[in-house]
Design an enzyme around this catalytic site. Structure first.
Site, PDB file in Angstrom:
ATOM      1  N   LYS A  52      -2.054  -1.523  11.052  1.00  0.00           N
ATOM      2  CA  LYS A  52      -2.261  -2.760  10.287  1.00  0.00           C
ATOM      3  C   LYS A  52      -1.433  -3.884  10.888  1.00  0.00           C
ATOM      4  O   LYS A  52      -1.911  -5.007  11.084  1.00  0.00           O
ATOM      5  CB  LYS A  52      -1.904  -2.538   8.813  1.00  0.00           C
ATOM      6  CG  LYS A  52      -2.937  -1.682   8.091  1.00  0.00           C
ATOM      7  CD  LYS A  52      -2.449  -1.127   6.763  1.00  0.00           C
ATOM      8  CE  LYS A  52      -3.476  -0.144   6.192  1.00  0.00           C
ATOM      9  NZ  LYS A  52      -3.023   0.592   5.024  1.00  0.00           N
ATOM     10  N   GLN A  96       1.874   0.712   1.011  1.00  0.00           N
ATOM     11  CA  GLN A  96       1.150   1.917   1.426  1.00  0.00           C
ATOM     12  C   GLN A  96       1.337   3.036   0.402  1.00  0.00           C
ATOM     13  O   GLN A  96       2.460   3.338  -0.004  1.00  0.00           O
ATOM     14  CB  GLN A  96       1.637   2.361   2.819  1.00  0.00           C
ATOM     15  CG  GLN A  96       0.859   3.491   3.429  1.00  0.00           C
ATOM     16  CD  GLN A  96      -0.601   3.147   3.762  1.00  0.00           C
ATOM     17  OE1 GLN A  96      -0.927   2.004   4.063  1.00  0.00           O
ATOM     18  NE2 GLN A  96      -1.473   4.118   3.678  1.00  0.00           N
ATOM     19  N   ASP A 119      -5.110  -5.339  -1.367  1.00  0.00           N
ATOM     20  CA  ASP A 119      -5.713  -4.020  -1.586  1.00  0.00           C
ATOM     21  C   ASP A 119      -6.707  -4.048  -2.747  1.00  0.00           C
ATOM     22  O   ASP A 119      -7.519  -3.144  -2.895  1.00  0.00           O
ATOM     23  CB  ASP A 119      -4.622  -2.997  -1.948  1.00  0.00           C
ATOM     24  CG  ASP A 119      -4.270  -2.077  -0.790  1.00  0.00           C
ATOM     25  OD1 ASP A 119      -5.162  -1.786   0.021  1.00  0.00           O
ATOM     26  OD2 ASP A 119      -3.103  -1.648  -0.723  1.00  0.00           O
TER      27      ASP A 119
END
Ligand code: GUN
Length: 284
Positions: A52, A96, A119
């Site tokens: 990422k 994460q 997200d």
């Protein structure tokens, strides 16, 4: 059978985002910023986060990498989120998952500013997704819709069967498909007569996390098969779909690797650009 090339589509998206970022930089003097938060040293999570951050730099975004030890307290992590929420150079925040046991993930996700929630996991954004007016929607599910669109696969009126009910994939992809006028069925570990249900699918989304779980007997001819699985078998990446036999029946199928996987990062970058654009619109 058409092999859905997620790698190729994701590169096209990334090129478009890089171009738009350059244009916006010329106009505003600003660039999108994404903060990634990695807690602990799970090797798979570390690889995802590294990819990422690398993609951020390739696209001309600013990358903020926060690595924390696995014994960090919930309070410390909440403090970091607070700082990232108020940092004007950070437009997207990605924590994460999974987080260590001492940390309540739900509490952390709720602490992220919904406008920076790239997200799409904050309850406000989940609610907006259900209502149908979300700006930031979860990356993997949105990537699946973009793949279907890219290959000209009609969604409206089709029966989409989703295997798996996770908050990250199963539930949000169901909502996105419903919004596009699919008829949806969500299957899970307690579903009875699973094969009968999956055989009714025009579009079958496998997100169960079990290698080669979907066999040819579970799929009808001419089904569009989307494999979201990332399972490691003998060190090799394997999807949830038993690829060889199922691909002989499918009209379209995503491979693993190279199908849905690359789309997730592309959509994360797209969400970061959306959040950035919203923040500059609000300033002007
Ligand atoms: N862990 C597995 N998938 C995801 C994802 O899409 N986002 C985050 N933040 N963590 C994950």
């Amino acid at each position: 059978m058409v092999l859905i090339d997620g790698k190729k589509v994701s590169i096209e998206i990334r090129n478009r985002l890089a171009e738009e970022t350059q244009e916006l930089k010329k106009k505003t003097g600003k660039i999108p910023g994404l903060a990634t938060v990695l807690v602990g040293d799970d090797p798979a999570s570390a690889v995802y986060v590294r990819n990422k951050n690398k993609t951020c730099l390739e696209l001309g975004y600013q990358s903020f990498e926060k690595k924390l030890s696995s014994d960090i307290s919930e309070t410390q992590l909440l403090q970091l989120i607070k700082e990232l929420n108020s940092n004007e150079d950070v437009h997207g925040i990605l924590v994460q998952l999974p987080l260590p046991d001492q940390i309540d993930s739900e509490k952390i996700l709720q602490a992220i500013d919904p406008d920076k929630d790239v997200d799409g996991f904050h309850p406000i954004n989940v609610g907006r997704l259900v209502v149908g007016n979300a700006l930031l929607t979860p990356c993997t599910p949105t990537g699946i819709i973009e793949l279907l669109d890219h290959y000209g696969i009609e969604i409206s009126g089709k029966h989409a069967v989703i295997m798996g009910r996770s908050n990250i994939v199963g539930k949000p992809v169901s909502m996105l498909l419903l919004q596009r006028n699919a008829t949806i069925t969500i299957c899970h570990s307690r579903t009875k007569n699973l094969e009968e249900v999956t055989r009714c699918a025009d579009i079958l989304v496998a997100a169960v996390g079990r290698a080669n779980f979907v066999t040819a007997e579970m799929v009808s001819e001419d089904t569009v098969v989307i494999d979201v699985g990332i399972n490691r078998v003998d060190g090799k990446l394997t999807g949830d779909v038993d690829f060889e036999p199922v691909s002989k029946k499918a009209s379209h199928i995503t491979p693993v690797p190279g199908g849905v996987g690359p789309m997730t990062i592309a959509l994360l970058m797209e969400n970061t650009l959306k959040a950035f654009k919203k923040s500059i619109e609000e300033e002007s």
